[in-house]
Design an enzyme around this catalytic site. Sequence first.
Site, PDB file in Angstrom:
ATOM      1  N   ASP A   1      33.019  -7.780  13.195  1.00  0.00           N
ATOM      2  CA  ASP A   1      32.413  -7.050  12.080  1.00  0.00           C
ATOM      3  C   ASP A   1      33.452  -6.182  11.365  1.00  0.00           C
ATOM      4  O   ASP A   1      34.422  -5.741  11.976  1.00  0.00           O
ATOM      5  CB  ASP A   1      31.254  -6.183  12.614  1.00  0.00           C
ATOM      6  CG  ASP A   1      30.315  -5.735  11.511  1.00  0.00           C
ATOM      7  OD1 ASP A   1      30.394  -6.274  10.385  1.00  0.00           O
ATOM      8  OD2 ASP A   1      29.493  -4.836  11.771  1.00  0.00           O
TER       9      ASP A   1
ATOM     10  N   ASN B   1      22.527 -13.248   7.712  1.00  0.00           N
ATOM     11  CA  ASN B   1      23.604 -13.166   6.714  1.00  0.00           C
ATOM     12  C   ASN B   1      23.299 -13.933   5.415  1.00  0.00           C
ATOM     13  O   ASN B   1      24.004 -13.774   4.411  1.00  0.00           O
ATOM     14  CB  ASN B   1      24.944 -13.635   7.303  1.00  0.00           C
ATOM     15  CG  ASN B   1      25.555 -12.641   8.271  1.00  0.00           C
ATOM     16  OD1 ASN B   1      26.226 -13.011   9.233  1.00  0.00           O
ATOM     17  ND2 ASN B   1      25.345 -11.340   8.040  1.00  0.00           N
TER      18      ASN B   1
HETATM   19  C1  IPE Z   1      26.841  -9.271  12.593  1.00  0.00           C
HETATM   20  O1  IPE Z   1      27.418  -8.490  11.604  1.00  0.00           O
HETATM   21  C2  IPE Z   1      26.999 -10.723  12.237  1.00  0.00           C
HETATM   22  C3  IPE Z   1      28.360 -11.247  12.275  1.00  0.00           C
HETATM   23  C4  IPE Z   1      29.422 -10.594  12.646  1.00  0.00           C
HETATM   24  C5  IPE Z   1      28.497 -12.618  11.851  1.00  0.00           C
HETATM   25  P1  IPE Z   1      26.550  -7.926  10.374  1.00  0.00           P
HETATM   26  O2  IPE Z   1      27.493  -7.174   9.513  1.00  0.00           O
HETATM   27  O3  IPE Z   1      25.799  -9.031   9.741  1.00  0.00           O
HETATM   28  O4  IPE Z   1      25.517  -6.981  11.118  1.00  0.00           O
HETATM   29  P2  IPE Z   1      24.753  -5.681  10.600  1.00  0.00           P
HETATM   30  O5  IPE Z   1      24.182  -6.006   9.250  1.00  0.00           O
HETATM   31  O6  IPE Z   1      25.766  -4.601  10.525  1.00  0.00           O
HETATM   32  O7  IPE Z   1      23.733  -5.417  11.649  1.00  0.00           O
HETATM   33  C1  IPE Z   2      31.655  -9.503   9.444  1.00  0.00           C
HETATM   34  O1  IPE Z   2      32.107  -8.623   8.462  1.00  0.00           O
HETATM   35  C2  IPE Z   2      31.657 -10.932   8.995  1.00  0.00           C
HETATM   36  C3  IPE Z   2      30.320 -11.507   8.748  1.00  0.00           C
HETATM   37  C4  IPE Z   2      29.184 -10.898   8.948  1.00  0.00           C
HETATM   38  C5  IPE Z   2      30.292 -12.854   8.241  1.00  0.00           C
HETATM   39  P1  IPE Z   2      31.117  -8.022   7.379  1.00  0.00           P
HETATM   40  O2  IPE Z   2      31.135  -8.913   6.187  1.00  0.00           O
HETATM   41  O3  IPE Z   2      29.794  -7.758   7.956  1.00  0.00           O
HETATM   42  O4  IPE Z   2      31.858  -6.666   7.044  1.00  0.00           O
HETATM   43  P2  IPE Z   2      31.188  -5.254   6.739  1.00  0.00           P
HETATM   44  O5  IPE Z   2      30.280  -4.943   7.892  1.00  0.00           O
HETATM   45  O6  IPE Z   2      30.441  -5.395   5.461  1.00  0.00           O
HETATM   46  O7  IPE Z   2      32.337  -4.330   6.650  1.00  0.00           O
HETATM   47 MG    MG Z   3      29.018  -6.161   8.886  1.00  0.00          MG
END
Ligand code: IPE
Ligand code: IPE
Ligand code: MG
Length: 244
Positions: A22, A70
């Site tokens: 993340d 997502n």
């Molecule tokens: C979890 O991260 C999913 C992945 C890393 C693919 P998110 O960024 O989607 O999770 P939330 O929204 O912070 O819970």
């Molecule tokens: C994790 O990084 C990757 C996926 C969920 C695909 P994020 O895209 O969630 O990054 P933040 O949480 O917005 O920084």
């Molecule tokens: Mg994220």
Amino acid sequence: MKVTLDELKAKPMPQHIAIIMDGNGRWAKSKGLMRVAGHRVGVQALKNTIIALDELGIGHLTVYAFSTENWKRSKDEVDALMELITEFINKEIDYLDEKGVRVNPIGDISALSPKAFDSISYAKEKTKHNSHIVFNVALNYGGRQEIVRAAKAICEDVKRDALQIEDIDEALFSSYLYTAGQPDPDLVIRSSGELRISNFLLWQIAYSEFWITNILWPDFKKEDLWQAVWEYQNRDRRYGGVSK
Ligand code: IPE
Ligand code: IPE
Ligand code: MG
């Protein structure tokens, strides 16, 4: 104090590490870049993590690459993530195969873009006989979705008399999950500091240890993995019992 490879190797390794990668978006934002730039560097961090895992001799890795939630993101971002899946496979499949990595997608990959579906299916097929590292890639994955899917499959088997209700226990239930036959994660790592599980591996992490870092995923380095493993090795896993 920095831990060394020798120190890590002197203690039992986790068999299975699961990672919530993340913070790609925040990393990009902090540099004034588009979110997709963060995802791109995040893919490089993943490659480095696989190399580091191999060096430690850890045989199971599960990474959260795209959740069932997502899809709420902009079409541009979802499209870019689908494209990156294909790019990653095209670029790394030979390397992964040579290293003995088995690419095992988990989640409902049929809903991915056709190109992403084709490349991940190809990677799965090409590496299916490898056993050095099992690399579970969670794509359109949700822990609740996985549990419901397992429950339905069990019901189907009961209905067609292939299974008796009395035979349903935890081990049998596990065998209906995407991770059938694999050890549960010993250690769950989450980057970027969020204190939540975000629907990841709900069943399998019942007794996993957690290691959460504020480091954003694109900045995640081998040294961070080492630190996580070191702290894991120094924890007291009691499983509800008392210290030895
Ligand atoms: C979890 O991260 C999913 C992945 C890393 C693919 P998110 O960024 O989607 O999770 P939330 O929204 O912070 O819970
Ligand atoms: C994790 O990084 C990757 C996926 C969920 C695909 P994020 O895209 O969630 O990054 P933040 O949480 O917005 O920084
Ligand atoms: Mg994220």
